[in-house]
Design an enzyme around this catalytic site. Structure first.
Site, mmCIF file in Angstrom:
data_model
loop_
_atom_site.group_PDB
_atom_site.id
_atom_site.type_symbol
_atom_site.label_atom_id
_atom_site.label_comp_id
_atom_site.label_asym_id
_atom_site.label_seq_id
_atom_site.Cartn_x
_atom_site.Cartn_y
_atom_site.Cartn_z
ATOM 1 N N GLU A 23 -5.602 -5.357 10.211
ATOM 2 C CA GLU A 23 -4.594 -4.335 10.485
ATOM 3 C C GLU A 23 -4.927 -3.638 11.803
ATOM 4 O O GLU A 23 -5.722 -2.687 11.822
ATOM 5 C CB GLU A 23 -4.579 -3.295 9.369
ATOM 6 C CG GLU A 23 -4.230 -3.864 7.999
ATOM 7 C CD GLU A 23 -3.626 -2.785 7.108
ATOM 8 O OE1 GLU A 23 -2.477 -2.941 6.709
ATOM 9 O OE2 GLU A 23 -4.308 -1.786 6.839
ATOM 10 N N GLY A 63 2.808 -1.216 4.327
ATOM 11 C CA GLY A 63 2.813 0.214 4.046
ATOM 12 C C GLY A 63 4.233 0.703 3.831
ATOM 13 O O GLY A 63 4.819 0.572 2.759
ATOM 14 N N GLY A 64 4.832 1.249 4.894
ATOM 15 C CA GLY A 64 6.154 1.876 4.808
ATOM 16 C C GLY A 64 7.199 1.029 4.090
ATOM 17 O O GLY A 64 7.930 1.538 3.226
ATOM 18 N N ASN A 81 0.867 -1.180 0.000
ATOM 19 C CA ASN A 81 0.000 0.000 0.000
ATOM 20 C C ASN A 81 0.904 1.231 0.000
ATOM 21 O O ASN A 81 1.513 1.560 1.015
ATOM 22 C CB ASN A 81 -0.885 -0.021 1.258
ATOM 23 C CG ASN A 81 -1.650 1.279 1.439
ATOM 24 O OD1 ASN A 81 -1.763 2.084 0.502
ATOM 25 N ND2 ASN A 81 -2.171 1.501 2.632
ATOM 26 N N TRP A 82 0.974 1.900 -1.145
ATOM 27 C CA TRP A 82 1.895 3.042 -1.259
ATOM 28 C C TRP A 82 1.313 4.325 -0.669
ATOM 29 O O TRP A 82 1.987 5.355 -0.641
ATOM 30 C CB TRP A 82 2.272 3.263 -2.736
ATOM 31 C CG TRP A 82 3.082 2.131 -3.311
ATOM 32 C CD1 TRP A 82 3.654 1.115 -2.625
ATOM 33 C CD2 TRP A 82 3.407 1.917 -4.689
ATOM 34 N NE1 TRP A 82 4.319 0.276 -3.485
ATOM 35 C CE2 TRP A 82 4.183 0.743 -4.758
ATOM 36 C CE3 TRP A 82 3.115 2.596 -5.884
ATOM 37 C CZ2 TRP A 82 4.672 0.239 -5.962
ATOM 38 C CZ3 TRP A 82 3.600 2.090 -7.080
ATOM 39 C CH2 TRP A 82 4.372 0.921 -7.118
ATOM 40 N N LYS A 83 0.069 4.277 -0.228
ATOM 41 C CA LYS A 83 -0.590 5.466 0.338
ATOM 42 C C LYS A 83 -0.383 6.671 -0.591
ATOM 43 O O LYS A 83 -0.305 6.504 -1.794
ATOM 44 C CB LYS A 83 -0.059 5.748 1.745
ATOM 45 C CG LYS A 83 -0.038 4.511 2.627
ATOM 46 C CD LYS A 83 0.147 4.853 4.071
ATOM 47 C CE LYS A 83 0.281 3.572 4.864
ATOM 48 N NZ LYS A 83 0.023 3.730 6.258
ATOM 49 N N GLY A 131 2.168 1.860 10.812
ATOM 50 C CA GLY A 131 3.108 2.971 10.721
ATOM 51 C C GLY A 131 3.760 3.342 12.038
ATOM 52 O O GLY A 131 4.375 4.396 12.152
ATOM 53 N N GLU A 185 -6.935 4.492 7.776
ATOM 54 C CA GLU A 185 -6.799 5.939 7.509
ATOM 55 C C GLU A 185 -8.071 6.482 6.855
ATOM 56 O O GLU A 185 -8.450 7.628 7.082
ATOM 57 C CB GLU A 185 -5.560 6.184 6.635
ATOM 58 C CG GLU A 185 -4.286 6.000 7.448
ATOM 59 C CD GLU A 185 -3.074 5.536 6.668
ATOM 60 O OE1 GLU A 185 -3.052 5.663 5.434
ATOM 61 O OE2 GLU A 185 -2.136 5.017 7.307
ATOM 62 N N HIS A 235 -9.481 0.983 4.742
ATOM 63 C CA HIS A 235 -8.197 1.168 5.440
ATOM 64 C C HIS A 235 -8.432 2.068 6.652
ATOM 65 O O HIS A 235 -9.265 2.979 6.599
ATOM 66 C CB HIS A 235 -7.174 1.796 4.486
ATOM 67 C CG HIS A 235 -5.792 1.787 5.060
ATOM 68 N ND1 HIS A 235 -5.375 2.745 5.954
ATOM 69 C CD2 HIS A 235 -4.757 0.931 4.892
ATOM 70 C CE1 HIS A 235 -4.123 2.468 6.319
ATOM 71 N NE2 HIS A 235 -3.719 1.373 5.680
ATOM 72 N N SER A 289 3.283 -2.559 10.376
ATOM 73 C CA SER A 289 4.729 -2.550 10.621
ATOM 74 C C SER A 289 5.418 -3.868 10.264
ATOM 75 O O SER A 289 6.348 -4.305 10.950
ATOM 76 C CB SER A 289 5.027 -2.144 12.071
ATOM 77 O OG SER A 289 4.527 -0.834 12.314
HETATM 78 C C1 PEP Z 1 -0.752 0.052 5.927
HETATM 79 O O1 PEP Z 1 -0.722 1.222 5.601
HETATM 80 O O2 PEP Z 1 -1.681 -0.667 5.539
HETATM 81 C C2 PEP Z 1 0.316 -0.476 6.771
HETATM 82 C C3 PEP Z 1 0.217 -1.683 7.227
HETATM 83 O O3 PEP Z 1 1.375 0.379 7.029
HETATM 84 P P1 PEP Z 1 2.770 -0.007 7.753
HETATM 85 O O4 PEP Z 1 3.268 -1.277 7.118
HETATM 86 O O5 PEP Z 1 3.668 1.150 7.471
HETATM 87 O O6 PEP Z 1 2.488 -0.184 9.185
#
Ligand code: PEP
Length: 251
Positions: free
Chosen positions: A167, A233-234, A9-11, A173, A97, A95, A212
């Site tokens: 999640e 994500g990151g 997920n590049w957000k 994050g 967010e 998600h 994470s």
């Molecule tokens: C996400 O945005 O879905 C996510 C899991 O982010 P991260 O891996 O950075 O925690």
């Protein structure tokens, strides 16, 4: 045999140059998707670029959101049919967010889920509890509520070939990953709940863990029986980190 799905997920990150380099490296090193299936979720404007880079490879891509309507006077929104034109086969929905920053409700997310299914897109339904909810012992209650909203609209049939991403909000994050045991417990709960409605659908359902995930913790998470992959994500924004997770899936 189960094949892990590693989804990025590049957000709201990326540029043409960055995506050429990132996706180019991922395709060069993992484009055959032998160790795991791969999917990436770029911001809308880069879907065409991802399509042209990934076309012909087994890699899949999708959007981070959609509007439940097919078309109309909805300024700023994007419909499922538009995503199909750019080769999307999947879409992230709900998600955390979107739920917290844009106040998306369980009901709206369920409508989007139905719209995605109707268009032939695979919904990746994101669910999970906040830290306060976990500390109050309400984790299962929260994921049940989020799942029930979708079940009300589609029935268990809606989950055939769909994907769920568990999640925990407190792990996104933050660098605080759920332990493999904590994640497995919730994944098993999700599968058992859906299994009570249809064992075959629940058995085939992919339940990803997100929060994470990195190259060091991925193998342990993926070894759990009910963890069928990761939503990253990151660590999906750097080819080296994303490839480390991909390689962990093959261990
Ligand atoms: C996400 O945005 O879905 C996510 C899991 O982010 P991260 O891996 O950075 O925690």
């Amino acid at each position: 045999m189960r094949k892990i799905l590693v989804a990025g997920n590049w957000k709201m990150h990326g540029s043409e140059a960055m995506i050429n380099e990132l996706l180019g490296t991922v395709i060069d090193n993992a484009g055959a998707c032998e160790a795991a299936d791969i999917a990436v979720f770029p911001p809308f404007p880069y879907l065409a670029q991802v399509q042209s880079l990934a076309a012909g490879s087994p890699l899949k891509w999708g959007a981070q959101n959609l509007n439940a309507h097919t078309s109309g006077a909805y300024t700023g929104e994007v419909g499922a049919g538009m995503l199909l034109e750019f080769g999307c086969s999947m879409v992230l929905l709900g998600h955390s967010e979107r739920r917290t920053l844009y106040q998306e409700t369980d009901r709206q997310i369920a409508e989007k889920f139905t719209a995605a299914r109707n268009a032939g897109l695979t919904p990746v339904l994101c669910i999970g509890e906040s830290l306060t909810e976990r500390e109050a012992g309400a984790t299962e209650q929260v994921v049940d509520r989020q799942l029930d909203a979708v079940l009300e609209n589609t029935g268990i049939g809606g989950f055939a070939n769909a994907i769920i991403a568990y999640e925990p909000v407190w792990a996104i994050g933050t660098g605080k990953t759920a332990t493999a045991g904590q994640a497995q417990q919730v994944h098993a709960h999700i599968r058992d709940k859906l299994s009570a409605l249809d064992g075959t659908i629940a058995g085939q359902l992919r339940i990803l863990y997100g929060g994470s995930v990195n190259g060091s913790n991925a193998a342990e998470l993926f070894a759990e029986r009910d963890i069928d992959g990761g939503l990253i994500g990151g660590a999906s924004l750097k080819a080296e980190d994303f490839l480390a997770i991909y390689n962990a899936a093959g261990q």
